[in-house]
Structures are given as structure tokens and as C-alpha cells.
Write an enzyme that holds these catalytic residues in place. Structure first.
Site, PDB file in Angstrom:
ATOM      1  N   SER A 135       0.840  -1.154   0.045  1.00 55.45           N
ATOM      2  CA  SER A 135      -0.054  -0.057  -0.069  1.00 55.45           C
ATOM      3  C   SER A 135       0.684   1.201  -0.045  1.00 55.45           C
ATOM      4  O   SER A 135       1.612   1.321   0.914  1.00 55.45           O
ATOM      5  CB  SER A 135      -0.722  -0.104   1.321  1.00 55.45           C
ATOM      6  OG  SER A 135      -1.690   1.059   1.472  1.00 55.45           O
ATOM      7  N   LYS A 161      -0.904  -1.069  -4.489  1.00 57.18           N
ATOM      8  CA  LYS A 161      -2.226  -0.301  -4.271  1.00 57.18           C
ATOM      9  C   LYS A 161      -1.699   0.941  -3.872  1.00 57.18           C
ATOM     10  O   LYS A 161      -0.834   1.235  -3.184  1.00 57.18           O
ATOM     11  CB  LYS A 161      -2.841  -0.983  -2.930  1.00 57.18           C
ATOM     12  CG  LYS A 161      -3.587  -0.119  -2.265  1.00 57.18           C
ATOM     13  CD  LYS A 161      -4.600  -0.834  -0.975  1.00 57.18           C
ATOM     14  CE  LYS A 161      -4.441  -0.256   0.394  1.00 57.18           C
ATOM     15  NZ  LYS A 161      -5.075  -0.700   1.509  1.00 57.18           N
ATOM     16  N   LYS A 163      -2.913   5.055  -2.566  1.00 57.83           N
ATOM     17  CA  LYS A 163      -4.177   5.937  -1.897  1.00 57.83           C
ATOM     18  C   LYS A 163      -4.578   7.031  -2.981  1.00 57.83           C
ATOM     19  O   LYS A 163      -3.710   7.671  -3.789  1.00 57.83           O
ATOM     20  CB  LYS A 163      -3.460   6.351  -0.668  1.00 57.83           C
ATOM     21  CG  LYS A 163      -3.115   5.673   0.521  1.00 57.83           C
ATOM     22  CD  LYS A 163      -4.367   4.828   1.006  1.00 57.83           C
ATOM     23  CE  LYS A 163      -3.780   4.119   2.067  1.00 57.83           C
ATOM     24  NZ  LYS A 163      -5.067   3.307   2.607  1.00 57.83           N
ATOM     25  N   ASP A 188      -7.343   2.978  -2.983  1.00 56.91           N
ATOM     26  CA  ASP A 188      -7.755   2.979  -1.744  1.00 56.91           C
ATOM     27  C   ASP A 188      -8.328   4.391  -1.384  1.00 56.91           C
ATOM     28  O   ASP A 188      -7.328   5.124  -1.287  1.00 56.91           O
ATOM     29  CB  ASP A 188      -6.926   2.444  -0.641  1.00 56.91           C
ATOM     30  CG  ASP A 188      -7.761   2.310   0.773  1.00 56.91           C
ATOM     31  OD1 ASP A 188      -8.919   2.802   0.798  1.00 56.91           O
ATOM     32  OD2 ASP A 188      -6.948   1.552   1.783  1.00 56.91           O
ATOM     33  N   GLU A 213     -10.954   0.539  -3.290  1.00 53.37           N
ATOM     34  CA  GLU A 213     -11.403   0.275  -1.593  1.00 53.37           C
ATOM     35  C   GLU A 213     -11.894   1.715  -1.064  1.00 53.37           C
ATOM     36  O   GLU A 213     -11.601   2.546  -1.283  1.00 53.37           O
ATOM     37  CB  GLU A 213     -10.047  -0.263  -1.192  1.00 53.37           C
ATOM     38  CG  GLU A 213     -10.229  -0.597   0.326  1.00 53.37           C
ATOM     39  CD  GLU A 213      -8.702  -0.930   0.940  1.00 53.37           C
ATOM     40  OE1 GLU A 213      -7.644  -1.144   0.006  1.00 53.37           O
ATOM     41  OE2 GLU A 213      -8.420  -1.087   2.114  1.00 53.37           O
ATOM     42  N   ASP A 238     -13.520  -1.806   3.420  1.00 48.25           N
ATOM     43  CA  ASP A 238     -12.405  -1.954   4.343  1.00 48.25           C
ATOM     44  C   ASP A 238     -13.116  -1.592   5.720  1.00 48.25           C
ATOM     45  O   ASP A 238     -13.958  -2.363   6.391  1.00 48.25           O
ATOM     46  CB  ASP A 238     -11.405  -0.927   4.290  1.00 48.25           C
ATOM     47  CG  ASP A 238     -10.324  -0.974   5.407  1.00 48.25           C
ATOM     48  OD1 ASP A 238     -10.486  -1.497   6.215  1.00 48.25           O
ATOM     49  OD2 ASP A 238      -9.131  -0.420   4.926  1.00 48.25           O
ATOM     50  N   LYS A 262      -9.228  -7.145   8.340  1.00 46.13           N
ATOM     51  CA  LYS A 262      -8.243  -6.292   9.320  1.00 46.13           C
ATOM     52  C   LYS A 262      -8.748  -6.767  10.474  1.00 46.13           C
ATOM     53  O   LYS A 262      -9.864  -6.595  11.133  1.00 46.13           O
ATOM     54  CB  LYS A 262      -8.265  -4.823   9.357  1.00 46.13           C
ATOM     55  CG  LYS A 262      -7.610  -4.301   8.101  1.00 46.13           C
ATOM     56  CD  LYS A 262      -7.656  -2.754   8.142  1.00 46.13           C
ATOM     57  CE  LYS A 262      -6.830  -1.901   6.986  1.00 46.13           C
ATOM     58  NZ  LYS A 262      -7.252  -0.613   6.863  1.00 46.13           N
ATOM     59  N   GLY A 290      -3.356  -3.860   6.005  1.00 46.81           N
ATOM     60  CA  GLY A 290      -2.399  -3.441   7.306  1.00 46.81           C
ATOM     61  C   GLY A 290      -2.699  -2.210   7.936  1.00 46.81           C
ATOM     62  O   GLY A 290      -3.561  -1.352   7.356  1.00 46.81           O
TER      63      GLY A 290
HETATM   64  O1  OSB Z   1      -7.157   1.835   4.505  1.00 44.26           O
HETATM   65  O2  OSB Z   1      -5.714   0.262   4.594  1.00 44.26           O
HETATM   66  C1  OSB Z   1      -5.679   1.294   4.808  1.00 44.26           C
HETATM   67  C2  OSB Z   1      -2.884   2.563   6.992  1.00 44.26           C
HETATM   68  C3  OSB Z   1      -3.380   3.096   8.033  1.00 44.26           C
HETATM   69  C4  OSB Z   1      -4.728   3.292   8.021  1.00 44.26           C
HETATM   70  C5  OSB Z   1      -5.732   2.474   6.998  1.00 44.26           C
HETATM   71  C6  OSB Z   1      -4.983   1.818   5.871  1.00 44.26           C
HETATM   72  C7  OSB Z   1      -3.679   1.927   6.030  1.00 44.26           C
HETATM   73  C8  OSB Z   1      -3.111   1.272   4.779  1.00 44.26           C
HETATM   74  C9  OSB Z   1      -1.611   0.754   5.133  1.00 44.26           C
HETATM   75  O3  OSB Z   1      -3.303   1.099   3.776  1.00 44.26           O
HETATM   76  C10 OSB Z   1      -1.322  -0.763   5.008  1.00 44.26           C
HETATM   77  C11 OSB Z   1      -0.043  -1.124   5.740  1.00 44.26           C
HETATM   78  O4  OSB Z   1       1.279  -0.905   4.982  1.00 44.26           O
HETATM   79  O5  OSB Z   1       0.112  -1.564   6.725  1.00 44.26           O
HETATM   80 MG    MG Z   2      -8.029   0.436   3.354  1.00 43.01          MG
END
Ligand code: OSB
Ligand code: MG
Length: 378
Positions: A135, A161, A163, A188, A213, A238, A262, A290
């Protein structure tokens, strides 16, 4: 195995690189760890609540106080013996899933050690390795993002992925696809869009994304169902899947075709397994999300990801992407094929680096049965 005491601990750990989503930038983590002391065995759990109430209403301070004042006393009074019994004992507390998960997972972690079984087996896993993606947060420039993607592809990750948010979306995706037409790519939004953005969201269909996402509100299922009917791209939920019933509702309404699991968001391993099983019954693939975890939460994510319906690459990646030094030994490592092999020794399979944890700790508090609370600051 009987639970005798619970220790809370806060660690300060700077991230190697900042991580930015549509709701904000994180430069350094305040990590909450819990230890379940069980007749000579210590089970560890990581609370994935953030530094502020932005991903969800939970944050490190609410988690600390909820564990200390309500959840830990409930478990200690019951003399709980198994991870799977934790959820019911904590059910009187509404919500606060990340706080609950830290405790429940610490119990599973202890139980796996006590049973001399790998944690993944205790959870019902079968896969020998898990598929890894990354991510990648919002960067200071498009160029910086493209460089990061290049690095992660070279490291072997199976899925990228990125953001997105309004203004950091279509142009970014266009540049990525121009350079890499065939990579497995998803995005995402962390709730950055509204139904009124439909025309913009329709354009995401041009990029052959594996999924988008959580485009809409963090607590919404209904409008995601309406949106999914308008899009070719699969929606993955999510934030808005907090438990099995949310997943049930989302699947039945057609609000998504993929679910991100998660373990912190759903309140622990038991509920995570429940969501996994439900999705499996409905032919909905899942993957493990994550939350910028240290090695403890990360090791738990690896174990969970061995369940059979974790069919898509997750956000579980190598320790070294986040930390100069992780608090487990060995660190979580990813092969050049973008996989993490499960660990077959008893327990989580990654040792706790107690000295390093001690060095990074800024406060700790131990809760014992009978409300005799021992606390210390420093
Ligand atoms: O939306 O998946 C998410 C990190 C913090 C809060 C929300 C998210 C995330 C990530 C990071 O996308 C995933 C990672 O590398 O741990
Ligand atoms: Mg997410």
C-alpha cells in the site's frame, strides 16, 4: 493456561517514510502493545488504533483506557483460558474493536505457545505461503510515487495499491498505467468520495483496477451498493465491515465483490475467521489489510493470511519498509516472488525483542485480577 495479568505498553517508533492517506499523514507511530501473562507464558498482541480518531473513532488513548478499565478486568475476572473465549467475555463493551482485538489476539498468541502449535494452525490456516502486495501512500509528487512503485515492483510485490483522493486520482492512475499497463493495480480512497462524484468514479473503470477500496463513507453499506451497480470496477470494503453481520449485509446488498479483513477492525481473530468463512461461502475473495503494524501485529497478519480464502495479495509486507529495526526476530521478510512463508515452529514464529521493546517504551501499566492495579510511568 490461565490469564493472571495484563500489561499495557506504549512504544514510540518513527516510520522510515511518512504514510499519507486521504485522512492525513503519519510520520511516527504510537504503538500500543498488550501482554497476556498466563502461568509463565506471555502472549503478545498489538492494538492497531492510530494516533488520532481518523481511520475510525478509536485511537491509542481510548484503547488504553478501555483495555485498562473494562476489557482487561473482564478477562481477568473470568480467568479466561482460550483465545476464542475472549470475544464473548468482552462483548458487554460496545465497539472498541481494536482494543478488544489486541487482547484476544494476545490470548491466541499465548495459547499457540502453550499448545506447542504454530499460531496459523490454531487459527485454521492451510496455505504455506501468503501473497504480498504493498500500500503506497500519497506522496509529495507524482514522480516520487512512480519511483516508489518501481522500487516495490523490483522487490517482487505482487500487487500495487495506491491511496487516492479527489485531485490525487485520475492523473496519477493515468501515469501509472502508461508506464505499467499490465501490473495488478488497485486503489484505496479511505472514504474520500461522495455519491455526487459518480462521474469521476466512473472514470476509474478505464484503468483495469483489481478494486477500488472504500470509496464512500466509513460507516456506509447502502450507498456502496448503489455505487457498485454503476461501476465495472469491483468495490472492496474496508472501514465499513466491523463484524460478520456487516459482511453479511454488504454481500447481500451487493455493496462489494471483495472484502479487506483487518483483525483489529473486526475485534480479533475469532471475528476475522467468521468474516473469512462467510465470504468464502459466498464466493467473495478476501485479503488481509495492514495498519502500519510492528512485527507483532504483522506476524499475526501472516498467520491469519494462511486461511484458504485469502486469495488476493494483502497489505502485509516486509518490516524493513516501515522500520529501521523491528521488535521481532527475525523481521518479517518477503521473497523476490512477493510471498511470505509461514513459520512452522510453535507460536507466532517470530521472537519478541524484549530489550528493544524496553528501550522504545514510554509508559507501561499492569492490571492484575482482583482490581489490584499496579501502574508505573516512565
Ligand atoms: O486503509 O488500508 C488502509 C494504513 C493506515 C490506516 C488505513 C489503511 C492503511 C494502509 C496501510 O493502507 C497498509 C500497511 O502498509 O500497513
Ligand atoms: Mg483501506
Amino acid at each position: 493456561m490461565k490469564l493472571e495479568a495484563i500489561t499495557l505498553r506504549e512504544l514510540h517508533m518513527p516510520l522510515k517514510y511518512f504514510f499519507e492517506t486521504s485522512f492525513g499523514r503519519t510520520e511516527s507511530r504510537r504503538v500500543l502493545l498488550v501482554t497476556a501473562h498466563c502461568e509463565g507464558i506471555d502472549g503478545w498482541g498489538e492494538c492497531v488504533a492510530g494516533e488520532g480518531p481518523f481511520y475510525s473513532y478509536e485511537w491509542i488513548e481510548t484503547a488504553w483506557e478501555t483495555v485498562r478499565d473494562f476489557l482487561a478486568p473482564a478477562l481477568l475476572a473470568a480467568k479466561v483460558e482460550r483465545g476464542k473465549d475472549g470475544a464473548e467475555l468482552m462483548a458487554r463493551v460496545r465497539g472498541h474493536n481494536m482494543a478488544k482485538a489486541a487482547l484476544e489476539n494476545a490470548l491466541w498468541d499465548a495459547e499457540a505457545q502453550q499448545q506447542q502449535q504454530p499460531l496459523w494452525r490454531l487459527l485454521g490456516g492451510t496455505l504455506s505461503q501468503i501473497a504480498c502486495g504493498v500500500s503506497i501512500g500519497i506522496q509529495n509528487s507524482h514522480e516520487q510515487l512512480l519511483e516508489k512503485i518501481e522500487t516495490e515492483l523490483a522487490a517482487g510485490y505482487q500487487r500495487i495499491k495506491v491511496k487516492v483522493k479527489p485531485g490525487w486520482d485520475l492523473e496519477v492512475l493515468t501515469k501509472i498505467r502508461n508506464r505499467w499497463p499490465d501490473i495488478v493495480l488497485s486503489c484505496d480512497a479511505n472514504s474520500a468520495y461522495r455519491p455526487a462524484d459518480l462521474d469521476r468514479l466512473r472514470k476509474f473503470d478505464d484503468f483495469n483496477l483489481l478494486m477500488i477500496e472504500q470509496p464512500l463513507w466509513d460507516d456506509d453499506i447502502f450507498h456502496h451498493a448503489k455505487l457498485q451497480r454503476e461501476l465495472k470496477t469491483s468495490i472492496c470494503l474496508d472501514e465499513s465491515v466491523r463484524h460478520v453481520r456487516d459482511a453479511e449485509q454488504a454481500i447481500e446488498l451487493g455493496a462489494c465483490r471483495i472484502v479487506n479483513i483487518k483483525v483489529g477492525r473486526v475485534g480479533g481473530f475469532s471475528e476475522a475467521i467468521g468474516v473469512h468463512d462467510l465470504c468464502q461461502q459466498h464466493g467473495i475473495p478476501v485479503w488481509c489489510g495492514g495498519m502500519l503494524e510492528t512485527g507483532i501485529g504483522r506476524a499475526h497478519n501472516v498467520a491469519l493470511s494462511t486461511l484458504a480464502n485469502f486469495r488476493l495479495p494483502g497489505d502485509v509486507s516486509a518490516s524493513k519498509r516501515y522500520w529501521t529495526e523491528d521488535i521481532v526476530e527475525p523481521e518479517i521478510e518477503v521473497s523476490l516472488r512477493g510471498t511470505i512463508a509461514r513459520k512452522d515452529q510453535p507460536g507466532r514464529g517470530y521472537e519478541i525483542r524484549k530489550d528493544l521493546i524496553e528501550k522504545l517504551t514510554v509508559r507501561t501499566e499492569t492490571i492484575r485480577s482482583g482490581a489490584a492495579k499496579v501502574s508505573s510511568l516512565g
